[in-house]
Design a protein around this motif. Structure first.
Motif, PDB file in Angstrom:
ATOM      1  N   PRO A 186       0.842  -1.204   0.000  1.00  0.00           N
ATOM      2  CA  PRO A 186       0.000   0.000   0.000  1.00  0.00           C
ATOM      3  C   PRO A 186       0.871   1.245   0.000  1.00  0.00           C
ATOM      4  O   PRO A 186       1.824   1.336   0.770  1.00  0.00           O
ATOM      5  CB  PRO A 186      -0.787  -0.142   1.302  1.00  0.00           C
ATOM      6  CG  PRO A 186       0.025  -1.046   2.165  1.00  0.00           C
ATOM      7  CD  PRO A 186       0.820  -1.937   1.267  1.00  0.00           C
ATOM      8  N   SER A 214      -2.797   5.297  -3.395  1.00  0.00           N
ATOM      9  CA  SER A 214      -3.012   4.308  -4.453  1.00  0.00           C
ATOM     10  C   SER A 214      -4.232   3.457  -4.122  1.00  0.00           C
ATOM     11  O   SER A 214      -4.521   3.194  -2.972  1.00  0.00           O
ATOM     12  CB  SER A 214      -1.782   3.402  -4.581  1.00  0.00           C
ATOM     13  OG  SER A 214      -1.721   2.502  -3.516  1.00  0.00           O
ATOM     14  N   ASP A 215      -4.883   3.017  -5.173  1.00  0.00           N
ATOM     15  CA  ASP A 215      -6.051   2.168  -5.005  1.00  0.00           C
ATOM     16  C   ASP A 215      -5.581   0.725  -5.086  1.00  0.00           C
ATOM     17  O   ASP A 215      -5.222   0.226  -6.155  1.00  0.00           O
ATOM     18  CB  ASP A 215      -7.056   2.483  -6.121  1.00  0.00           C
ATOM     19  CG  ASP A 215      -8.244   1.531  -6.066  1.00  0.00           C
ATOM     20  OD1 ASP A 215      -8.240   0.618  -5.185  1.00  0.00           O
ATOM     21  OD2 ASP A 215      -9.140   1.681  -6.918  1.00  0.00           O
ATOM     22  N   SER A 269      -6.983  -2.253  -4.810  1.00  0.00           N
ATOM     23  CA  SER A 269      -7.680  -3.227  -5.657  1.00  0.00           C
ATOM     24  C   SER A 269      -7.341  -3.000  -7.123  1.00  0.00           C
ATOM     25  O   SER A 269      -7.115  -3.966  -7.869  1.00  0.00           O
ATOM     26  CB  SER A 269      -9.198  -3.099  -5.457  1.00  0.00           C
ATOM     27  OG  SER A 269      -9.488  -3.223  -4.087  1.00  0.00           O
ATOM     28  N   ALA A 270      -7.268  -1.765  -7.534  1.00  0.00           N
ATOM     29  CA  ALA A 270      -6.950  -1.463  -8.925  1.00  0.00           C
ATOM     30  C   ALA A 270      -5.534  -1.922  -9.253  1.00  0.00           C
ATOM     31  O   ALA A 270      -5.286  -2.517 -10.308  1.00  0.00           O
ATOM     32  CB  ALA A 270      -7.088   0.046  -9.172  1.00  0.00           C
ATOM     33  N   GLU A 271      -4.615  -1.656  -8.324  1.00  0.00           N
ATOM     34  CA  GLU A 271      -3.221  -2.059  -8.590  1.00  0.00           C
ATOM     35  C   GLU A 271      -3.107  -3.571  -8.688  1.00  0.00           C
ATOM     36  O   GLU A 271      -2.405  -4.105  -9.550  1.00  0.00           O
ATOM     37  CB  GLU A 271      -2.289  -1.531  -7.477  1.00  0.00           C
ATOM     38  CG  GLU A 271      -2.187  -0.017  -7.393  1.00  0.00           C
ATOM     39  CD  GLU A 271      -1.670   0.623  -8.687  1.00  0.00           C
ATOM     40  OE1 GLU A 271      -0.894  -0.052  -9.426  1.00  0.00           O
ATOM     41  OE2 GLU A 271      -2.031   1.777  -8.984  1.00  0.00           O
TER      42      GLU A 271
END
Ligand SMILES: Nc1ncnc2c1ncn2[C@@H]1O[C@H](COP(=O)(O)OP(=O)(O)O)[C@@H](O)[C@H]1O
Ligand SMILES: [Mg+2]
Lengths: 318, 219
Positions: free
Chosen positions: A79, A83-84, A86-88
């Motif tokens: 993390p 930043s997102d 789930s998207a990453e």
């Protein structure tokens, strides 16, 4: 009418004749400390057989670990502020799936991740509130086409907080451990064979000393040292084969029994641990082949050692 | 064939058992070696069959200096010499037949090639029905004959016998002496060590007499 007893008694007693059964050995067999030597040789062969089985088991298991681990890499997504996650993770999965050589890639769900962390954090943890890295497990179908380096480069470039772990350190450590165990096993093998050779040398010397008279007579009859050595060697070859067969045979029997007992032992205490450690307790045919070779080697070693010891003694006598 | 020159021998640091022996033994010759018990007969025979090395002097056997014989040449020379030991030295774990066949066997010959010879000789020395008996069961005289048969079987060029009639009665002694004589006629040089005067009277032969380690020769 039966003959009078006196006539029976008067019958001449025939000299005790021993039937000629082939050629008698020139070296009286009972003067060679045969049984003790066979026992020593069979014990050594037995232990050597078990060692061989152990070594082959360890190296087999190590190969299993290596190929299993080698067929998997993990993408870790840490993390990072803003930043997102789930998207990453989805990006990483998509990237990996398109990658050459990869069979499948799947991001651990929140549930899976929390199950993984349960032992440390306890049940019912809200992952969203913790800075826990997320994992993508990538299995590799075609190790030839797959390049960890390329994947790592692309992941670092395209996924924020992403990195690739190919378990190389684990593989190296396991390989090192397995190798050192194999070396230790071989060392034990060498020590045992050395002890065996020494006991054969002593037995041969004792046999030579006990048969000095026989050897002298053979010399006076014009026997060459080669001939005399051959006569002794024949006995020791026989003893070596006997000892090797008994020891190797017992080792095979014990191993067979052990693997039968463990294979039928699902749920038996201890079986799980062994299973976890060495995969399945299965002595390969190759190990049995090596034990067979060991028996032959033991017999040959016995004969060669005794021959050398005999020739040394003969030279000392001349 | 055999030549001794100023040969002396002592056992360890002891006194000289044999001193200044100089003599020859010719091919095809026949001789007795005699002298009182303890005179050194057995010792001299041991020098002759290469069991002892002289402390001084020169011995040549089959025209070869014994000091220069290599271990590899030894078996070849010994095969040309037959020896009857005073104490027989039969191998107790082999039958009479196998004891007598031993010189052939160490040559690595096929048994079929010598079986008839061995059986014939055993018959000749009166051991025909003792072929398959082991030496411990044999009488002294029978052992003696087996030992003689073993020394003769390969018809050696040179035959040494140490008191070969010490254990047999006079008629048999005469028979055995004839055996040695026959061997000699066929070309074997024979040396018989004995202190049996009646035996020596039966053959007019050369005598080597040992007294106090010195040798006198009566041709
Ligand atoms: N192996 C030996 N070691 C020491 N002395 C020996 C040995 N053999 C023989 N002798 C001595 O050498 C002398 C001659 O013995 P030997 O040759 O047996 O005489 P013979 O055969 O004429 O009776 C004797 O004094 C004997 O004690
Ligand atoms: Mg004597």
């Amino acid at each position: 009418m039966s003959k009078p007893a006196s006539e029976k008694l008067a019958r001449p007693v025939k000299a005790v004749e021993h039937p000629q059964r082939g050629r008698l050995p020139l070296v009286p067999p009972q003067t060679i400390a045969g049984r003790a030597l066979v026992l020593v040789i069979s014990i050594m062969a037995f232990l050597a057989g078990l060692t061989i089985a152990g070594v082959s088991l360890v190296s087999q298991a190590a190969q299993g670990w290596e190929s299993e681990i080698g067929r998997e890499v993990t993408i870790e997504v840490r993390p990072i502020d803003g930043s997102d996650m789930s998207a990453e993770v989805a990006k990483a999965v998509a990237l990996a799936q398109e990658f050459p050589g990869v069979g499948s890639a799947h991001g651990l769900t929140d549930q899976e991740t929390s199950r993984l962390l349960e032992p440390w954090l306890g049940a019912g943890v809200d992952l969203g509130s913790l800075p826990v890295p997320r994992l993508v497990v990538v299995t590799i179908d075609d190790p030839g086409a797959f390049s960890v380096k390329d994947l790592a480069a692309q992941v670092t470039a395209q996924v924020r907080g992403g990195s690739v772990d190919d378990h190389a350190i684990w593989v190296d450590r396991l390989a090192a451990m397995a190798n050192s165990m194999v070396f230790a096993g071989l060392g034990v093998l060498v020590l045992m064979l050395t002890a065996m050779v020494l006991s054969i040398v002593f037995a041969t010397r004792a046999a030579m000393a006990g048969n000095r008279d026989v050897i002298e007579v053979l010399h006076f009859c014009g026997a060459e040292d080669r001939f005399i050595a051959g006569e002794f060697q024949r006995h020791f070859l026989l003893l070596g084969m006997k000892g090797g067969a008994i020891g190797g045979g017992s080792a095979v029997a014990v191993l067979g029994l052990l693997s039968w007992w463990l294979s039928g032992a699902a749920g038996r205490p201890g079986a799980d641990q062994i299973e976890a450690l060495v995969g399945s307790f299965e002595i390969g045919w190759r190990a049995y082949g090596w034990i067979g070779a060991l028996v032959v080697a033991v017999a040959a070693l016995t004969a060669a050692t005794s021959r050398l010891a005999v020739r040394r003694s003969l030279q000392a006598m001349a | 064939m055999i030549r001794f020159e100023n040969v002396g021998l002592r056992y360890g640091m002891g006194p000289e058992v044999l001193s200044d022996l100089t003599f020859r033994i010719d091919p095809h010759s026949f001789q007795f070696l005699t002298g009182p018990s303890g005179a050194g007969k057995t010792t001299l025979l041991r020098l002759l069959f290469l069991n002892l090395k002289p402390t001084r002097g020169l011995i040549s056997i089959f025209n070869q200096d014994t000091a220069r014989i290599t271990p590899r040449e030894m078996p070849g020379l010994r095969r040309r010499i037959g020896v009857v030991f005073q104490e027989f030295r039969l191998l107790d774990h082999l039958t009479t037949y196998e004891n007598v066949a031993l010189p052939y066997r160490v040559l690595g010959q096929d048994e079929a090639s010598y079986r008839a010879d061995v059986v014939d000789l055993l018959d000749w020395v009166g051991l025909g029905d003792r072929k398959h008996v082991y030496p411990p069961v044999l009488s002294g005289g029978e052992k003696q004959r087996a030992a003689i048969a073993r020394a003769l079987i390969t018809k050696p060029e040179f035959l040494l016998a140490d008191e070969p009639t010490g254990n047999v009665d006079p008629p048999l002694a005469k028979r055995l002496l004839r055996l040695f004589y026959e061997m000699n006629r066929l070309g074997t040089a024979v040396v018989i060590a004995t202190h049996d005067l009646t035996l020596m009277e039966q053959v007019d032969a050369r005598r080597l007499v040992l007294t106090d380690g010195r040798l006198e020769i009566y041709e």
